[in-house]
Design a protein around this motif. Structure first.
Motif, PDB file in Angstrom:
ATOM      1  N   GLU A  79      49.335  55.980  29.229  1.00 32.74           N
ATOM      2  CA  GLU A  79      48.377  54.921  28.876  1.00 32.74           C
ATOM      3  C   GLU A  79      48.773  53.591  29.508  1.00 32.74           C
ATOM      4  N   LYS A  80      50.059  53.275  29.447  1.00 30.18           N
ATOM      5  CA  LYS A  80      50.541  52.031  30.054  1.00 30.18           C
ATOM      6  C   LYS A  80      50.431  52.079  31.575  1.00 30.18           C
ATOM      7  N   SER A  81      50.826  53.204  32.160  1.00 32.07           N
ATOM      8  CA  SER A  81      50.846  53.322  33.620  1.00 32.07           C
ATOM      9  C   SER A  81      49.443  53.315  34.209  1.00 32.07           C
ATOM     10  N   LEU A  82      48.480  53.855  33.466  1.00 35.81           N
ATOM     11  CA  LEU A  82      47.107  53.901  33.965  1.00 35.81           C
ATOM     12  C   LEU A  82      46.574  52.497  34.228  1.00 35.81           C
ATOM     13  N   LYS A  83      46.883  51.566  33.345  1.00 33.88           N
ATOM     14  CA  LYS A  83      46.424  50.187  33.538  1.00 33.88           C
ATOM     15  C   LYS A  83      46.991  49.613  34.837  1.00 33.88           C
ATOM     16  N   GLU A  84      48.250  49.940  35.114  1.00 31.82           N
ATOM     17  CA  GLU A  84      48.889  49.419  36.321  1.00 31.82           C
ATOM     18  C   GLU A  84      48.330  50.065  37.577  1.00 31.82           C
ATOM     19  N   VAL A  85      48.175  51.385  37.554  1.00 30.80           N
ATOM     20  CA  VAL A  85      47.764  52.088  38.769  1.00 30.80           C
ATOM     21  C   VAL A  85      46.300  51.818  39.095  1.00 30.80           C
ATOM     22  N   ARG A  86      45.512  51.463  38.117  1.00 34.36           N
ATOM     23  CA  ARG A  86      44.126  51.061  38.423  1.00 34.36           C
ATOM     24  C   ARG A  86      44.122  49.809  39.299  1.00 34.36           C
ATOM     25  N   TYR A  87      45.038  48.879  38.993  1.00 32.53           N
ATOM     26  CA  TYR A  87      45.180  47.697  39.850  1.00 32.53           C
ATOM     27  C   TYR A  87      45.713  48.086  41.227  1.00 32.53           C
ATOM     28  N   HIS A  88      46.706  48.978  41.268  1.00 35.53           N
ATOM     29  CA  HIS A  88      47.257  49.420  42.560  1.00 35.53           C
ATOM     30  C   HIS A  88      46.155  50.001  43.441  1.00 35.53           C
ATOM     31  N   LEU A  89      45.318  50.826  42.833  1.00 40.25           N
ATOM     32  CA  LEU A  89      44.243  51.465  43.593  1.00 40.25           C
ATOM     33  C   LEU A  89      43.237  50.431  44.086  1.00 40.25           C
ATOM     34  N   ARG A  90      42.860  49.527  43.221  1.00 38.61           N
ATOM     35  CA  ARG A  90      41.882  48.508  43.618  1.00 38.61           C
ATOM     36  C   ARG A  90      42.448  47.631  44.731  1.00 38.61           C
ATOM     37  N   HIS A  91      43.700  47.245  44.599  1.00 38.12           N
ATOM     38  CA  HIS A  91      44.337  46.369  45.590  1.00 38.12           C
ATOM     39  C   HIS A  91      44.428  47.051  46.955  1.00 38.12           C
ATOM     40  N   THR A  92      44.937  48.268  46.977  1.00 35.93           N
ATOM     41  CA  THR A  92      45.123  48.944  48.265  1.00 35.93           C
ATOM     42  C   THR A  92      43.795  49.390  48.865  1.00 35.93           C
ATOM     43  N   ARG A  93      42.838  49.746  48.026  1.00 32.63           N
ATOM     44  CA  ARG A  93      41.515  50.099  48.551  1.00 32.63           C
ATOM     45  C   ARG A  93      40.875  48.899  49.237  1.00 32.63           C
ATOM     46  N   ASN A  94      40.995  47.722  48.627  1.00 33.20           N
ATOM     47  CA  ASN A  94      40.433  46.520  49.235  1.00 33.20           C
ATOM     48  C   ASN A  94      41.056  46.247  50.609  1.00 33.20           C
ATOM     49  N   TRP A  95      42.373  46.430  50.709  1.00 27.58           N
ATOM     50  CA  TRP A  95      43.031  46.208  51.997  1.00 27.58           C
ATOM     51  C   TRP A  95      42.660  47.290  53.007  1.00 27.58           C
ATOM     52  N   LEU A  96      42.501  48.507  52.549  1.00 24.39           N
ATOM     53  CA  LEU A  96      42.077  49.581  53.445  1.00 24.39           C
ATOM     54  C   LEU A  96      40.730  49.243  54.078  1.00 24.39           C
ATOM     55  N   VAL A  97      39.809  48.748  53.260  1.00 24.41           N
ATOM     56  CA  VAL A  97      38.486  48.382  53.762  1.00 24.41           C
ATOM     57  C   VAL A  97      38.577  47.172  54.691  1.00 24.41           C
ATOM     58  N   ARG A  98      39.397  46.198  54.339  1.00 24.89           N
ATOM     59  CA  ARG A  98      39.544  45.010  55.191  1.00 24.89           C
ATOM     60  C   ARG A  98      40.105  45.384  56.555  1.00 24.89           C
ATOM     61  N   PHE A  99      41.096  46.262  56.565  1.00 27.03           N
ATOM     62  CA  PHE A  99      41.668  46.715  57.830  1.00 27.03           C
ATOM     63  C   PHE A  99      40.658  47.529  58.633  1.00 27.03           C
ATOM     64  N   GLY A 100      40.024  48.484  57.969  1.00 26.80           N
ATOM     65  CA  GLY A 100      39.117  49.381  58.671  1.00 26.80           C
ATOM     66  C   GLY A 100      37.889  48.688  59.216  1.00 26.80           C
ATOM     67  N   ASP A 101      37.384  47.720  58.474  1.00 26.78           N
ATOM     68  CA  ASP A 101      36.159  47.017  58.868  1.00 26.78           C
ATOM     69  C   ASP A 101      36.476  45.639  59.439  1.00 26.78           C
ATOM     70  N   GLY A 102      37.713  45.480  59.945  1.00 24.04           N
ATOM     71  CA  GLY A 102      38.140  44.193  60.484  1.00 24.04           C
ATOM     72  C   GLY A 102      38.085  44.160  61.992  1.00 24.04           C
ATOM     73  N   THR A 103      39.208  43.798  62.597  1.00 21.02           N
ATOM     74  CA  THR A 103      39.272  43.750  64.054  1.00 21.02           C
ATOM     75  C   THR A 103      39.462  45.155  64.614  1.00 21.02           C
ATOM     76  N   GLN A 104      39.328  45.275  65.921  1.00 18.03           N
ATOM     77  CA  GLN A 104      39.551  46.583  66.542  1.00 18.03           C
ATOM     78  C   GLN A 104      40.992  47.030  66.340  1.00 18.03           C
ATOM     79  N   GLU A 105      41.935  46.079  66.433  1.00 13.90           N
ATOM     80  CA  GLU A 105      43.337  46.441  66.250  1.00 13.90           C
ATOM     81  C   GLU A 105      43.617  46.900  64.823  1.00 13.90           C
TER      82      GLU A 105
END
Length: 262
Positions: free
Chosen positions: A136-162
């Protein structure tokens, strides 16, 4: 005899290795805010590992503690996924020199947290009430981990060509290692029989939905996994060469001064 203590160690080992790997970016993050964010994620994982090691030590007895389980077990005794022990760069030998690639770190964190958000959710119903509370405690944390890394994945993928090319290469490199998620180990089987664990294979469709949705939004292509290819077995104690390097650094102080208190 394998008991569900090994399952707790599997969960704890994943968390402590993720914490160690992410902590390697402390002071080296690409921007200050992200440096702090990843350090906090690292501390979340170490906190999860401590709770799991404490529970495992209590069940194990014989003088076991969270410290002995983290610092005085050898490489082949660790039961973490091979994915989480990989270094912050693309496919190459552990002793080779290469710059760290933040896209690899983000992709690894995303793939792992996409799994653990599902695992912790199910483990809230574990027959071991202490593990259920940890979940129960870890789920709250990993939901943030997922949201944070997903946002960066999208920023990288939909960013510059590099940035797009780097994160695509990271996904191509790491995705095959996730096949280990869906295979069973003796530790998982024993824990399932005890009513403690979750059948991770049953979560694959939900994990695919999370991963595919993020890749599409990030304009990334999901690579095909070659049928019949070797599947890593880190959770059975068969590791890459990278884990030994990581443990030698992580465990050096405790082994140099056994029994020391601070």
């Amino acid at each position: 005899m394998t008991t569900y203590i090994d399952y707790l160690l599997h969960l704890a080992d994943n968390a402590v290795i993720m914490g160690q790997r992410n902590g390697e970016w402390c002071g080296l993050g690409p921007i200050l805010e992200e440096d702090i964010a990843l350090a906090n994620i690292s501390l979340d994982y170490i906190g999860q590992a401590r709770l799991l090691y404490q529970l495992a030590a209590e069940l194990k007895g014989a003088g076991a503690t969270e410290d002995t389980l983290a610092y005085f077990r050898n490489e082949q005794e660790y039961l973490n996924y091979t994915l989480v022990e990989l270094p912050h760069r693309g496919a190459m030998s552990g002793y080779a020199s290469a710059d760290r690639d933040y896209a690899v770190t983000i992709a690894c964190n995303f793939l792992y947290s996409a799994l653990m958000v599902l695992v912790w959710d199910k483990l809230q119903a574990s027959s071991d009430k202490t593990l259920a509370a940890i979940a129960e405690k870890s789920l709250k944390e990993v939901r943030y981990h997922l949201r944070h890394t997903r946002n960066w994945l999208v920023r990288f993928g939909d960013g510059t060509q590099e940035s797009h090319d780097r994160v695509q290469a990271a996904i191509d490199h790491l995705l095959p290692y996730t096949e280990e998620f869906w295979t069973s180990s003796p530790a998982e089987q024993a824990a399932l029989e005890a009513g403690v664990a979750v059948d991770v294979a049953s979560l694959r469709a939900d994990w695919d939905e999370i991963v595919n949705g993020a890749l599409i939004e990030a304009t990334l292509t999901r690579p095909e996994v070659v049928a019949g290819a070797y599947v890593t077995e880190g959770k059975k104690g068969l590791h890459s060469e990278h884990l030994g390097y990581l443990l030698s650094e992580m465990q050096s102080l405790a082994r140099a001064h056994p029994g020391c208190t601070w």
